[in-house]
Design a protein around this motif. Structure first.
Motif, short mmCIF file in Angstrom:
data_model
loop_
_atom_site.label_atom_id
_atom_site.label_comp_id
_atom_site.label_asym_id
_atom_site.label_seq_id
_atom_site.Cartn_x
_atom_site.Cartn_y
_atom_site.Cartn_z
N ALA A 266 0.82 -1.22 0.00
CA ALA A 266 0.00 0.00 0.00
C ALA A 266 0.85 1.27 0.00
O ALA A 266 0.42 2.30 -0.53
CB ALA A 266 -0.94 0.00 1.20
N ASP A 267 2.06 1.22 0.59
CA ASP A 267 2.89 2.44 0.57
C ASP A 267 3.37 2.74 -0.84
O ASP A 267 3.50 3.91 -1.23
CB ASP A 267 4.06 2.32 1.55
N ARG A 268 3.63 1.70 -1.65
CA ARG A 268 3.98 1.93 -3.05
C ARG A 268 2.78 2.50 -3.80
O ARG A 268 2.92 3.40 -4.64
CB ARG A 268 4.42 0.63 -3.72
N ILE A 269 1.60 1.96 -3.52
CA ILE A 269 0.39 2.44 -4.21
C ILE A 269 0.14 3.91 -3.91
O ILE A 269 -0.26 4.69 -4.78
CB ILE A 269 -0.82 1.58 -3.77
N LEU A 270 0.43 4.32 -2.67
CA LEU A 270 0.22 5.72 -2.28
C LEU A 270 1.38 6.62 -2.69
O LEU A 270 1.34 7.82 -2.49
CB LEU A 270 0.02 5.80 -0.76
N GLY A 271 2.46 6.04 -3.23
CA GLY A 271 3.56 6.84 -3.75
C GLY A 271 4.69 7.08 -2.78
O GLY A 271 5.68 7.72 -3.12
N ARG A 272 4.59 6.54 -1.55
CA ARG A 272 5.63 6.83 -0.57
C ARG A 272 6.97 6.23 -0.97
O ARG A 272 8.01 6.78 -0.67
CB ARG A 272 5.22 6.28 0.80
N SER A 280 3.55 1.40 -8.15
CA SER A 280 2.75 0.21 -8.45
C SER A 280 1.79 0.53 -9.59
O SER A 280 1.28 1.66 -9.68
CB SER A 280 1.94 -0.22 -7.22
N TYR A 281 1.55 -0.47 -10.45
CA TYR A 281 0.54 -0.27 -11.50
C TYR A 281 -0.87 -0.26 -10.91
O TYR A 281 -1.82 0.19 -11.55
CB TYR A 281 0.67 -1.36 -12.58
N LEU A 282 -1.01 -0.73 -9.66
CA LEU A 282 -2.30 -0.73 -8.99
C LEU A 282 -2.56 0.64 -8.37
O LEU A 282 -1.63 1.32 -7.94
CB LEU A 282 -2.36 -1.81 -7.92
N ASP A 400 9.47 -0.26 -12.96
CA ASP A 400 9.24 0.46 -11.71
C ASP A 400 7.85 0.22 -11.13
O ASP A 400 7.68 0.15 -9.90
CB ASP A 400 9.45 1.96 -11.98
N VAL A 401 6.84 0.06 -11.99
CA VAL A 401 5.47 -0.12 -11.49
C VAL A 401 5.05 -1.58 -11.52
O VAL A 401 3.89 -1.90 -11.27
CB VAL A 401 4.46 0.74 -12.29
N VAL A 431 6.64 -10.64 -20.60
CA VAL A 431 5.19 -10.43 -20.61
C VAL A 431 4.82 -9.26 -19.70
O VAL A 431 5.62 -8.81 -18.87
CB VAL A 431 4.44 -11.69 -20.10
N THR A 432 3.58 -8.82 -19.83
CA THR A 432 3.03 -7.88 -18.86
C THR A 432 2.43 -8.68 -17.70
O THR A 432 2.16 -9.89 -17.83
CB THR A 432 1.93 -7.01 -19.48
N THR A 433 2.19 -8.00 -16.60
CA THR A 433 1.60 -8.68 -15.46
C THR A 433 0.22 -9.26 -15.79
O THR A 433 -0.04 -10.45 -15.51
CB THR A 433 1.51 -7.72 -14.26
N PRO A 434 -0.70 -8.52 -16.41
CA PRO A 434 -2.01 -9.11 -16.75
C PRO A 434 -1.89 -10.27 -17.76
O PRO A 434 -2.62 -11.26 -17.66
CB PRO A 434 -2.79 -7.94 -17.35
#
Length: 482
Positions: A266-272, A280-282, A400-401, A431-434
């Motif tokens: 979650a810290d990656r998702i929030l940009g910290r 994160s790509y999420l 990076d993401v 590949v991509t993650t999806p």
């Protein structure tokens, strides 16, 4: 090493008396021993004895961290005063005040299972085992010479006493042991860098010296050394057309860690972590997003007995539990500490970890893996007219993401009409993650784990983890070649 709980409690009481609205104190001692053998000769032993106190204090939404290895009453008071002072000075700089989610705080003692204390094992005993291990591989296999060999046994004993002003009070002990190697393999005038196990990982568990017996490194190094020597000799390129691909647990565990675990922090998702570990790509609203097939299941579980990432309570006093990151191809859960959980209006799932007294606790994985399914390996090969089995890897890259990624196989084989055939040289899965998780259509019954160190944060924190999974099958993948 004796951890004085009175010092930690003093820190919390003193911080509250200075006006802080939250204070936590963590006495953290780690004793590490690294025993190395290079080409049958011992190298200098690595000894690390780290002991000190880490403190976090919050004042009106501003959180500050400080640490010291001077453990006197006066020095602890001075440390607390400095940390609270910095928290107060930061209040005008905090855009979004830091608040914590409300969880039941843990109290008591917990530890990893341990039969033979690592502190009772001398360096000479470790060297004896390394020499016996070197005897297993030093002559090479199948005409491939292992000309330069570095073998390692690494042990650590981590002890903590944690207390916070919300009511947590926990004492813990986790010993760990791992075995790894770096090898230069020579064949037909060419040199190849390999490791046993492949992929710069280790075999390892939490526990005492009895872990060596459980791991049976002699059988493992003999079999892996033989298989990797054959892989070095492989010359056939992978098919150029799209094929079905079966991945071994080594590869599956790495992909689970890199393309599912890290993006779920979650810290990656929030940009910290943007300036350190990455983003994160999420997004904050990606829960429920479909990223894979109905066979895609990825979890992270700190509570697995004997695991490298084993813990029962995190560094914020929250009880650990299994986290389901991807369920039937859908993003199900993120990894949270109490601060990010509050931002997401949820509860912490105990992902806060720190690797030393002088490192701030941040969101980390523990043991990330693909859940096993119901296929045998043979059933997975059935129906594959033309494909490739990538059992292990030696190289990977991910952006990076955590969206675009590339894995280069080491031990790999051609699959023809449901049977394994000759070795394949360095097949490249890009590949991509999806795309990866959407191509998954079968999971094996088997599951294996590898020990690894997950890097994150600034200053860097290498956290002990397991990566793992069963064999899995991907449909219709175009592989690259060198």
């Amino acid at each position: 090493m004796s951890l004085d709980p009175d010092l930690a409690k003093l820190a919390v009481d003193h911080g509250l008396s200075l006006g802080a609205d939250y204070v936590e104190a963590r006495l953290h001692h780690i004793l590490e021993v690294g025993c190395l053998l290079r080409n049958s000769s011992p190298e200098p032993t690595i000894l690390v004895d780290s002991n000190g106190l880490g403190i976090r204090a919050r004042y009106k939404g501003a959180l500050a961290f400080g640490a010291s290895n001077t453990l006197s009453t006066q020095s602890v008071k001075e440390l607390v005063e400095e940390v609270v002072k910095r928290a107060k000075a930061s209040t005008g700089l905090v855009g979004e005040p830091i608040e914590f989610s409300g969880e039941e705080m843990g109290r008591g003692s917990w530890s990893a299972e341990e039969k033979e204390r690592l502190e009772d094992i001398g360096v000479q005993t470790m060297l004896k085992h390394l020499r016996e291990l070197d005897d297993v591989i030093k002559d090479g296999f199948h005409g491939v010479s292992f000309t330069n060999r570095l073998l390692m046994i690494e042990t650590s004993v981590e002890e903590k006493f944690y207390v916070n002003s919300d009511g947590a009070e926990l004492r813990s002990r986790v010993p760990r042991l791992s075995i790894s190697s770096f090898i230069n393999a020579s064949y037909n005038g060419k040199n190849y860098a390999i490791t046993i196990p492949a992929g710069y990982s280790s075999i390892g568990e939490s526990g005492g010296w009895e872990v060596v017996k459980r791991l049976d490194p002699y059988t493992f190094f003999r079999e892996e050394g033989s298989n990797l020597a054959k892989a070095v000799k492989s010359e056939r390129k992978p098919p150029s057309e799209p094929v079905d691909v079966v991945l071994g647990p080594d590869v599956v565990g790495l992909v689970a860690h890199e393309s599912s675990g890290h993006p779920a922090e979650a810290d990656r998702i929030l940009g910290r972590e943007a300036a350190q570990a990455g983003e994160s790509y999420l997004k904050k609203d990606s829960l429920g997003l479909k990223v894979g097939s109905s066979e895609a299941y990825v979890s992270d579980d700190p509570t697995i007995p004997h695991s490298m990432g084993f813990y029962l309570y995190d560094e914020e006093g929250v009880k650990a539990r299994k986290r389901r990151l991807i369920e039937a191809g859908v993003i199900k859960e993120y990894l949270h500490n109490r601060a990010t959980a509050n931002v997401f209006s949820t509860k912490s799932n105990a992902a806060s970890r720190s690797v030393a007294y002088n490192r701030e606790p941040i969101i980390r994985m523990a043991n990330t893996y693909v859940e096993p399914g119901d296929y045998s390996f043979e059933e997975m090969l059935e129906g594959i007219k033309l494909g490739v089995y990538i059992k292990s890897f030696m190289e990977w890259n991910i952006d990076d993401v955590r969206f675009n990624q590339r894995y280069v196989g080491l031990e790999a084989y051609l699959i023809e009409r449901g049977k394994l055939k000759e070795g394949v040289k360095a097949p490249i899965l890009e590949v991509t993650t999806p795309k990866f998780w959407s191509s998954l259509d079968a999971r094996g019954k088997d599951i294996q784990f590898r020990a690894a160190s997950c890097g994150k944060g600034d200053p860097m924190q290498g956290a002990p983890v397991w990566t793992g999974g069963p064999h899995i099958r991907l449909r219709n993948i175009r592989l690259g070649a060198r």
